[in-house]
Design a protein around this motif. Structure first.
Motif, PDB file in Angstrom:
ATOM      1  N   ALA A   1       0.848  -1.353  -0.092  1.00  0.00           N
ATOM      2  CA  ALA A   1       0.044  -0.096   0.010  1.00  0.00           C
ATOM      3  C   ALA A   1       0.648   1.183  -0.004  1.00  0.00           C
ATOM      4  N   LYS A   2       0.357   2.319  -0.537  1.00  0.00           N
ATOM      5  CA  LYS A   2       1.213   3.570  -0.766  1.00  0.00           C
ATOM      6  C   LYS A   2       0.416   4.728  -0.466  1.00  0.00           C
ATOM      7  N   SER A   3       0.887   5.854   0.074  1.00  0.00           N
ATOM      8  CA  SER A   3       0.514   6.919   0.532  1.00  0.00           C
ATOM      9  C   SER A   3      -0.347   7.688  -0.833  1.00  0.00           C
ATOM     10  N   LYS A   4       0.158   7.568  -1.811  1.00  0.00           N
ATOM     11  CA  LYS A   4      -0.364   8.277  -2.905  1.00  0.00           C
ATOM     12  C   LYS A   4      -1.799   7.877  -3.240  1.00  0.00           C
ATOM     13  N   GLU A   5      -2.300   6.605  -2.711  1.00  0.00           N
ATOM     14  CA  GLU A   5      -3.613   6.068  -3.154  1.00  0.00           C
ATOM     15  C   GLU A   5      -4.573   7.209  -2.150  1.00  0.00           C
ATOM     16  N   MET A   6      -4.090   8.003  -1.328  1.00  0.00           N
ATOM     17  CA  MET A   6      -4.926   8.847  -0.690  1.00  0.00           C
ATOM     18  C   MET A   6      -5.275  10.041  -1.413  1.00  0.00           C
ATOM     19  N   LYS A   7      -4.571  10.195  -2.394  1.00  0.00           N
ATOM     20  CA  LYS A   7      -4.815  11.581  -3.523  1.00  0.00           C
ATOM     21  C   LYS A   7      -5.789  11.323  -4.370  1.00  0.00           C
TER      22      LYS A   7
END
Lengths: 255, 255
Positions: free
Chosen positions: B235-241
């Motif tokens: 999982a990556k933080s950029k999925e929250m954008k």
């Protein structure tokens, strides 16, 4: 040692229009083997309040205006649903597919807070008519039945700018201070803190929303124990609003 | 019955530049009599990560540009501090007294995330250089030392449009899915849910922020147990954008 905060999801039967929410929540709390304590916060999904207080609209009885028809085409929404948005909102900014940005009760929110997820077939749920009145009423009913001093938090979902997904926010509070003021405190280096206010109500609403979920969980209430709150019978939800001259978003965009 | 979620504040000594944050947090967890379990989430204040990784700037060594001098006057901020904001941010929108609205790492945030509360005298803390790298590193270090599979959440404060006070949000995650997708689930009436995504990472960041506080609490970490997460090493933080074409705020204002 600092005490842990505990977040208990409270599962209930499906709530129907006209039912007594305080009784349903208390029964569900007891049936999970829990008892209320002083300073507990009960977070309730705004939709549960809306349904219990009959704030649901029959979409088949709505006559869409010309403006609603136009916006419905532009944003791929049902005309009846858009008509409700127009009636409920104080201001409309614009939108994207399936979502119109509005001001409702002075709060920047999508679709004026109207939603047809988890509402009876053919109906949409509107925000409670007066969230403060409903929060106060729920608190009085629960305090009277239990003899405890508690906080009530009405929770709704929101989206944030440039962020994916919904999170919880505090639509209304009763019985505790929603904002903690650090302006006379000092930081870990002993320097005075100048401007920080902490929205404990929004943080707790998100904590509750994390376990409420967004589909068929049937968790319209959450018991929060050991939250860092200060009880205050006179606290009001409007304390969570900022004057637009002090809002960094309003100062940058036309809000 | 649904399990309760538990939020343990983790008190530590003051964190100094160059220190090993994973060790400090684990020692503090053990000294509170706690042990890590699989699927625990450790939330860490972004400022603790910044200080430990030397992302602090000596304000006396900053030379303010003409633009920084002008904006400093307009928004009542120190010119050196504004110069840092200009260097750190990708875009500047406008502001109010003490606050400039910026884009930093694709995130809409105040003052490019720079803050001098709880930083050594004369220094300001910048956001971690690469929050994803720091979240992954912390998770690897803690997983190696404990043998547990956990989630890491780097938490920062934010303000929301027209709302008073700060709340937590997820600057970065590692080890768990930040967004829960409900699009193939059904609501309590059995109807298919079309568009709801739930930002579990932001909700948990707020839950942690509620107990971290904003002054001298010395609680840079929070252990969250029994959170409704799904572990995911990729999982990556950029999925929250969100793509700006799908963001209701970007669709209404010029973001």
């Amino acid at each position: 040692m600092v005490d842990k905060m505990e977040i208990f999801p409270i599962k209930t039967p499906i709530i129907k229009p006209g039912e007594n929410l305080a009784e349903i929540i208390l029964e569900a709390i007891y049936s999970q083997g829990l008892k209320l304590q002083d300073s507990d916060v009960i977070a309730v999904a705004s939709k549960a309040v809306s349904i219990a207080t009959n704030r649901i609209a029959n979409l088949r009885k709505i006559e869409p205006s010309k403006r609603a028809l136009k916006l419905a085409r532009r944003y791929s929404l049902e005309p009846e649903f858009v008509e409700l948005i127009l009636r409920e909102s104080e201001k409309i900014y614009g939108g994207v597919k399936k979502a119109i940005l509005t001001i409702k009760n002075g709060i920047l929110t999508v679709n004026a807070g109207i939603d047809h997820k988890n509402t009876p077939e053919g109906f949409a749920a509107l925000w409670p008519l007066n969230p403060q009145v409903e929060a106060d009423r729920l608190r009085r009913q629960i305090e009277t039945k239990t003899g405890r001093k508690i906080g009530i938090l009405i929770v709704d979902s929101e989206v944030s700018p440039l962020r994916l997904g919904t999170r919880g926010f505090a639509l209304a509070i009763s019985g505790f201070k929603p904002i903690r003021d650090y302006r006379n405190e000092r930081d870990i280096y002993g320097r005075k803190i100048l401007i920080t206010l902490h929205s404990i109500a929004d943080d707790l609403a998100s904590a509750a929303h994390a376990v409420m979920g967004e589909s068929a969980e049937q968790i319209p209430a959450v018991l929060i124990r050991n939250a860092p709150i200060t009880l205050d019978e006179n606290a009001k939800s409007k304390e969570m609003k900022i004057e637009s001259g002090k809002c960094v978003y309003a100062g940058s965009f036309k809000l």
